[in-house]
Design an enzyme around this catalytic site. Structure first.
Site, PDB file in Angstrom:
ATOM      1  N   ASN A 167      37.346  82.874 133.689  1.00  0.00           N
ATOM      2  CA  ASN A 167      37.231  83.928 134.774  1.00  0.00           C
ATOM      3  C   ASN A 167      37.574  83.154 136.130  1.00  0.00           C
ATOM      4  O   ASN A 167      37.176  81.971 136.410  1.00  0.00           O
ATOM      5  CB  ASN A 167      35.989  84.417 134.968  1.00  0.00           C
ATOM      6  N   SER A 223      27.664  82.353 129.119  1.00  0.00           N
ATOM      7  CA  SER A 223      28.466  82.609 130.409  1.00  0.00           C
ATOM      8  C   SER A 223      28.132  81.777 131.529  1.00  0.00           C
ATOM      9  O   SER A 223      26.956  81.924 131.969  1.00  0.00           O
ATOM     10  CB  SER A 223      28.666  83.839 130.832  1.00  0.00           C
ATOM     11  N   TYR A 283      23.213  85.477 126.318  1.00  0.00           N
ATOM     12  CA  TYR A 283      23.109  86.860 125.679  1.00  0.00           C
ATOM     13  C   TYR A 283      23.697  87.120 124.262  1.00  0.00           C
ATOM     14  O   TYR A 283      24.722  86.362 123.921  1.00  0.00           O
ATOM     15  CB  TYR A 283      23.736  88.011 126.557  1.00  0.00           C
ATOM     16  N   HIS A 306      36.232  82.415 126.569  1.00  0.00           N
ATOM     17  CA  HIS A 306      37.050  83.042 128.008  1.00  0.00           C
ATOM     18  C   HIS A 306      36.919  82.271 129.199  1.00  0.00           C
ATOM     19  O   HIS A 306      35.954  81.340 129.300  1.00  0.00           O
ATOM     20  CB  HIS A 306      36.431  84.564 128.186  1.00  0.00           C
ATOM     21  N   GLU A 333      33.049  81.490 129.631  1.00  0.00           N
ATOM     22  CA  GLU A 333      32.394  81.954 128.510  1.00  0.00           C
ATOM     23  C   GLU A 333      32.473  81.555 127.189  1.00  0.00           C
ATOM     24  O   GLU A 333      33.758  81.017 127.025  1.00  0.00           O
ATOM     25  CB  GLU A 333      32.822  83.518 128.657  1.00  0.00           C
ATOM     26  N   ARG A 352      39.413  89.665 139.422  1.00  0.00           N
ATOM     27  CA  ARG A 352      38.875  88.719 138.336  1.00  0.00           C
ATOM     28  C   ARG A 352      39.749  88.714 137.295  1.00  0.00           C
ATOM     29  O   ARG A 352      39.967  89.691 136.674  1.00  0.00           O
ATOM     30  CB  ARG A 352      37.427  89.154 137.959  1.00  0.00           C
ATOM     31  N   HIS A 367      40.512  87.620 133.921  1.00  0.00           N
ATOM     32  CA  HIS A 367      39.720  87.483 132.685  1.00  0.00           C
ATOM     33  C   HIS A 367      40.633  86.876 131.661  1.00  0.00           C
ATOM     34  O   HIS A 367      41.366  87.656 131.045  1.00  0.00           O
ATOM     35  CB  HIS A 367      38.908  88.980 132.203  1.00  0.00           C
ATOM     36  N   ASP A 395      26.699  89.063 122.264  1.00  0.00           N
ATOM     37  CA  ASP A 395      27.908  89.628 122.418  1.00  0.00           C
ATOM     38  C   ASP A 395      28.828  89.635 121.289  1.00  0.00           C
ATOM     39  O   ASP A 395      29.100  88.514 120.673  1.00  0.00           O
ATOM     40  CB  ASP A 395      28.741  88.917 123.571  1.00  0.00           C
ATOM     41  N   GLU A 419      26.335  84.120 123.292  1.00  0.00           N
ATOM     42  CA  GLU A 419      27.167  83.837 124.462  1.00  0.00           C
ATOM     43  C   GLU A 419      26.471  83.171 125.403  1.00  0.00           C
ATOM     44  O   GLU A 419      25.608  83.658 126.287  1.00  0.00           O
ATOM     45  CB  GLU A 419      28.147  84.867 124.748  1.00  0.00           C
TER      46      GLU A 419
END
Length: 509
Positions: A164, A110, A101, A162, A11, A246, A248, A103, A108
């Protein structure tokens, strides 16, 4: 034996500015950025296009739910927004199965779910092209916007990059914390992006390894935008919760150099394999937060970090311990695992002898060398404002402006991908995950696709009615399993029939 492959994703929140207008509304500009990509491609963009029904951002991996009254508003991503900012909450699913989108006042990207670090490199860079296309479209408007793949505005604000990773749900979360804290505290020497200034607002004179380290305030916690923790406890798997957790990861810098991204994800995946197998080294830092800051501020990489047993270890020594454990238990026949280990080894050798030899592979080193050259030539100190401007310009997504891109074009940064691979990844989903099915829905179903998320599609499917199609298993819905079956579908009803869904068995949304 350890293998590097697992379901993972990246992300990136992009920094943005509207030239000549420091008072521009960042929420509005972020929405304009997303819509500038979606509009010309005919992609849906709205707050309601993302299916929030299965999201639970207040679920904590330590076994409880945060009280909604105690949560910061930035954590309530699962609730519809009805305030004045709601008009700016654009949500798009791109042709490759990614999410683009707004954020927290940033656009962002992802990435779609992938299975290897090599694919992360490709699809993460595809996101850079998505961002670039937004910038190019807005260049033609009265209010152009510039985007930067970085993590701080050097004025006290930080925004995230980020990671994941899906891990085995049976793995005890305390074991994850114990193994990951020393690894994350020291991993920055492999994949920090570098930053001019010490402290949140860059008030201290100097250069540091990580752009994010100074913004962390806790060892373990649920928040992501305040009281940032080294290990985040959000328990929102976007997959079968009985099978997967998950992880994060919010403690990472935006890496532009492909080898750094490759090692960042590859080494972390291998360490997670160690923890899942109960083989992780037992290293306990006496003060993890102080060690995090100390490592970032020490370009010599020699600071001794106190351990709870009364001894000390440097960041390099801790990374050597994790590397050795992964090497011992790795599958020697898995090619990408071997490649990750080889790059990790190359990084450790270079950092222990002369970090500047890795200016072609690690962003903080590349930026440091660039800035030192300019600083020496101009005879200026680290607090000179020109250096802060160069720092920001390193991350500009425009190839003609971004200093990283200029270094890469000059052959001074190593490549692992080709331009053709990255361009193909903008419109084509990865092969081995459910992102393929999401991509098919976005590209082929038009108005029949009501909403989408990582683990669901909401379809207006004719005789079936409005249906939520669950996608709890990330390894289903793949190109190999579905390509032939969905080759000729034109409607959501066609899709359900191709998937063998019985009309009597579906649950209407």
């Amino acid at each position: 034996m350890l293998r590097v492959g697992r379901v993972m994703g990246a992300e990136t929140e992009f920094g943005l500015s509207q030239p000549g207008n420091p008072r521009a509304n960042p929420m509005r500009d972020s929405a304009r950025v997303v819509d500038a990509y979606a509009g010309p491609r005919g992609l849906k963009s709205s707050q309601n296009f993302w299916d929030f029904a299965t999201e639970s951002p207040l679920a904590d991996a330590r076994g409880f739910f945060m009280n909604i009254a105690d949560a910061d508003v930035s954590q309530l991503t699962h609730l519809p927004q009805d305030d004045v900012e709601a008009q700016y909450l654009a949500n798009v699913v791109t042709e490759n199965g990614a999410r683009y989108y707004v954020d927290h006042a940033h656009p962002e990207y992802s990435s779609p779910e992938v299975l290897t670090p090599r694919d992360i490199v490709t699809f993460d860079r595809a996101g850079d092209l998505v961002a670039l296309e937004s910038v190019r479209t807005l260049e033609k408007s009265a209010e152009p916007v510039n985007l930067y793949k970085n993590n701080t505005d050097s004025k006290g604000a930080s925004y995230g990059t980020h990671e994941n990773y899906l891990v085995d749900r049976s793995t005890d979360f305390d074991d994850l914390v114990a193994g990951l804290v020393p690894f994350f505290v020291t991993r920055q020497i492999l994949c920090g992006s570098g930053r001019v200034g010490i402290g949140r607002e860059g008030e201290g004179k100097g250069f540091q390894i990580s752009s994010r380290a100074d913004f962390f305030e806790a060892e373990v916690g649920l928040e992501t935008t305040l009281r940032r923790p080294i290990v985040n406890t959000r328990d929102e798997p976007h997959a079968d919760p009985a099978k997967y957790r998950r992880l994060h990861v919010i403690i990472g810098d935006a890496t532009l150099a492909e080898p750094a991204t490759f090692v960042r994800f590859g080494s972390t995946s291998l360490v997670l394999g160690l923890i899942e197998a109960g083989l992780a080294p037992r290293i306990e830092l006496a003060d993890a937060l102080q060690s995090l800051w100390d490592v970032s501020h020490d370009l010599s990489l020699t600071t001794p970090l106190p351990l709870t047993d009364g001894t000390t270890a440097t960041a390099l020594e801790i990374q050597e311990t994790f590397y050795s454990a992964c090497l011992e238990h790795a599958d020697p026949d898995d090619a990408e695992t071997s490649q990750v280990l080889a790059e990790w080894r190359r990084f450790l050798d270079g950092l222990s002898t002369d970090p500047k030899t890795l200016a072609d592979s690690i962003d903080w080193v590349a930026k440091w060398v660039l800035l030192e050259s300019y600083r020496t030539r101009e005879d200026i100190d680290w607090d000179h404002p020109k250096l802060a401007l160069i720092d920001v310009q390193y991350h500009d997504v425009r190839p003609e402006k971004g200093l990283f891109h200029k270094l890469e074009r000059a052959g001074r940064i190593r490549r692992m991908t080709t331009d053709a691979e990255i361009e193909a990844a903008v419109t084509n989903a990865p092969d081995g995950t459910r992102a393929f099915l999401r991509s098919v829905a976005v590209s082929r179903l038009g108005e029949d696709l009501v909403a989408a998320s990582w683990d669901s599609l909401v379809l207006n499917a004719g005789a079936f009615g409005v249906v939520r199609l669950p996608m709890d298993e990330p390894l289903k819905g793949t190109r190999e399993l579905l390509a032939e079956r969905v080759e000729r579908i034109e409607t959501a009803e066609d899709l359900l029939k191709a998937l063998g869904v019985d009309r009597l068995s579906v649950k209407n949304d």
